[in-house]
Write an enzyme that holds these catalytic residues in place. Structure first.
Site, PDB file in Angstrom:
ATOM      1  CB  SER A  60      -2.789  59.872  25.508  1.00  0.00           C
ATOM      2  OG  SER A  60      -2.441  59.297  24.277  1.00  0.00           O
TER       3      SER A  60
HETATM    4  N1  SAH Z   1       2.189  56.056  24.098  1.00  0.00           N
HETATM    5  C1  SAH Z   1       2.755  57.357  23.878  1.00  0.00           C
HETATM    6  C2  SAH Z   1       1.935  58.163  22.891  1.00  0.00           C
HETATM    7  C3  SAH Z   1       2.801  58.788  21.862  1.00  0.00           C
HETATM    8  S1  SAH Z   1       1.984  59.473  20.455  1.00  0.00           S
HETATM    9  C4  SAH Z   1       2.976  58.087  25.190  1.00  0.00           C
HETATM   10  O1  SAH Z   1       2.565  57.578  26.241  1.00  0.00           O
HETATM   11  O2  SAH Z   1       3.589  59.144  25.197  1.00  0.00           O
HETATM   12  C5  SAH Z   1       2.065  58.137  19.292  1.00  0.00           C
HETATM   13  C6  SAH Z   1       3.431  57.666  18.911  1.00  0.00           C
HETATM   14  O3  SAH Z   1       3.281  56.661  17.918  1.00  0.00           O
HETATM   15  C7  SAH Z   1       4.336  58.720  18.306  1.00  0.00           C
HETATM   16  O4  SAH Z   1       5.503  58.790  19.062  1.00  0.00           O
HETATM   17  C8  SAH Z   1       4.622  58.203  16.902  1.00  0.00           C
HETATM   18  O5  SAH Z   1       5.927  58.471  16.449  1.00  0.00           O
HETATM   19  C9  SAH Z   1       4.408  56.724  17.086  1.00  0.00           C
HETATM   20  N2  SAH Z   1       4.125  55.971  15.870  1.00  0.00           N
HETATM   21  C10 SAH Z   1       3.323  56.309  14.831  1.00  0.00           C
HETATM   22  N3  SAH Z   1       3.317  55.329  13.899  1.00  0.00           N
HETATM   23  C11 SAH Z   1       4.136  54.337  14.367  1.00  0.00           C
HETATM   24  C12 SAH Z   1       4.543  53.061  13.866  1.00  0.00           C
HETATM   25  N4  SAH Z   1       4.124  52.579  12.688  1.00  0.00           N
HETATM   26  N5  SAH Z   1       5.384  52.342  14.616  1.00  0.00           N
HETATM   27  C13 SAH Z   1       5.841  52.780  15.806  1.00  0.00           C
HETATM   28  N6  SAH Z   1       5.495  53.983  16.328  1.00  0.00           N
HETATM   29  C14 SAH Z   1       4.653  54.747  15.621  1.00  0.00           C
END
Ligand code: SAH
Length: 214
Positions: A63
């Site tokens: 993000s």
């Molecule tokens: N907090 C992260 C943002 C990553 S984007 C950062 O600081 O980089 C969102 C992430 O959520 C992705 O990696 C995706 O694979 C994960 N995601 C989506 N659905 C999910 C679920 N049900 N359980 C765990 N992770 C999930």
């Protein structure tokens, strides 16, 4: 931390966070301290402090710094909390949280991302983060209830298991909406139920799972 990006990180705080209303001193300090460039590919390091999200592996994104700060501030952490994050991704958000609470539990559904994030946590010696591979829409019941929960992927609704695993008076922040646009919602658990407030329109990658997008 003194590294070659310290000045540019300070500028990120001054130009992107403070003018938009981020004011919690501890949040500002964490954003100044955590080396965001360590959480992106080498080729993207010079853009790591820009005012935008960046691609990480597997079609996911880290993000925009402001959104990380906004979501973190919404949790109103004081230092003693145990925090659950859903969507480890690069690990950057978990790293920020780890500076502001006592223990971070983070869940990711894509293995390459989890492995990469764990490597960076070790490298930076952020030892108060534990991460696992799973569907985070189910929460992480073993360690609950949590004082705060943060979901960094967008779903159609607030997953009930997360509400159930939130401590009384706990705070949960999550983007809720369709797959193009969501609103960042802040849920607070009170004695007599839950209170939900809309914070800001946002755009996140999909929350995929049993209580997310299928
Ligand atoms: N907090 C992260 C943002 C990553 S984007 C950062 O600081 O980089 C969102 C992430 O959520 C992705 O990696 C995706 O694979 C994960 N995601 C989506 N659905 C999910 C679920 N049900 N359980 C765990 N992770 C999930």
């Amino acid at each position: 931390m003194n590294d070659r990006f310290a000045t540019i990180r300070d500028r990120m705080v001054q130009e992107q966070l403070i003018p938009r209303g981020i004011s919690n001193p501890q949040v500002i300090e964490a954003m100044r301290e955590v080396p965001r460039h360590c959480f992106v590919d080498d080729a993207l390091q010079s853009r790591a402090y820009g005012d935008f999200p960046l691609p990480i592996s597997a079609g996911q994104t880290i993000s925009q710094p402001y959104i990380v700060a906004l979501m973190t501030e919404a949790l109103a952490l004081t230092g003693a909390e145990r925090v659950l994050e859903i969507g480890t991704g690069s690990g950057y958000q978990a790293a920020i949280l780890s500076r502001l609470c006592s223990q971070v539990y983070t869940v990711e559904r894509i293995n390459v991302l989890l492995a990469g994030a764990r490597r960076v946590f070790d490298q930076l010696r952020y030892f108060n983060i534990v991460a696992k591979l799973d569907d985070g829409t189910l929460g992480w019941p073993e360690y609950g209830p949590y004082d705060a929960i943060i979901v960094t992927a967008g779903g159609p609704e607030i997953p009930q298991p997360l509400v159930d695993q939130l401590e009384d008076r706990g705070r949960l922040v999550i983007p809720v909406g369709d797959q193009h646009l969501q609103v960042l919602q802040l849920l607070e658990k009170k004695d007599d139920g839950v209170q939900i407030r809309d914070l800001e329109k946002v755009r996140f990658v999909d929350l995929v799972g049993e209580h997310g997008w299928r």
